[in-house]
Design a protein around this motif. Sequence first.
Motif, PDB file in Angstrom:
ATOM      1  N   VAL A  76      -9.318   0.148   1.790  1.00 11.02           N
ATOM      2  CA  VAL A  76      -8.119  -0.168   1.427  1.00 11.02           C
ATOM      3  C   VAL A  76      -8.249  -0.299  -0.360  1.00 11.02           C
ATOM      4  O   VAL A  76      -9.228  -0.820  -0.620  1.00 11.02           O
ATOM      5  N   GLU A 147      -1.431  -3.507  -0.392  1.00 12.35           N
ATOM      6  CA  GLU A 147      -2.577  -3.002  -0.229  1.00 12.35           C
ATOM      7  C   GLU A 147      -2.238  -1.229   0.067  1.00 12.35           C
ATOM      8  O   GLU A 147      -1.457  -1.188   1.004  1.00 12.35           O
ATOM      9  N   LEU A 149      -3.605   1.580   2.487  1.00 13.16           N
ATOM     10  CA  LEU A 149      -4.556   1.796   3.223  1.00 13.16           C
ATOM     11  C   LEU A 149      -4.852   3.441   3.082  1.00 13.16           C
ATOM     12  O   LEU A 149      -4.168   4.249   2.331  1.00 13.16           O
TER      13      LEU A 149
END
Length: 163
Positions: A76, A147, A149
């Motif tokens: 991440v 975030e 991924l």
Amino acid sequence: MMMKKILLVITTFVFATSLASAQGDSPVSFANIAQKQVISVSQNGAETTSFTDVGIVVPGDSIIYTSTFTNISSEVVSSIVVNNPVPDNTKYVRFTAQGENTTVTFSIDSGNAFSAPAGLTVTEANGVARAAKPEEYTDIRWIYQGELLAGQSSSVNFKVTIL
């Protein structure tokens, strides 16, 4: 599963990219595109907006710059910062800097300091301070709040007018 957060600062330039990361090799790939905005008016007065390759531009033309970033790592990635200078011989169009999950700030001193528009002031030759105008912005900064991924992409964009 342990998630690793990586701080990444991306500085973009028209058709060139410089990636900086405390981790060395960047976990994010980056792509820039510039497109000319073309507005056509039909005989009945309906407007249609399309986007084409930049090609030849003349004063008054609008150009949209889009910067897309993709997490190419298996981790991440967060705290992504995208810096983009406003190209020479153009002026930023007010309220056009956007990007999902981002905070947008601007600079009037070639990227030395960034602030929200309300915090940008210019001191005139007579010593009087005033709010900076969007056409005086030299750089734009997006701070990605989410975030990213593994395999995920996001993008930011802004519009300028050719002087």
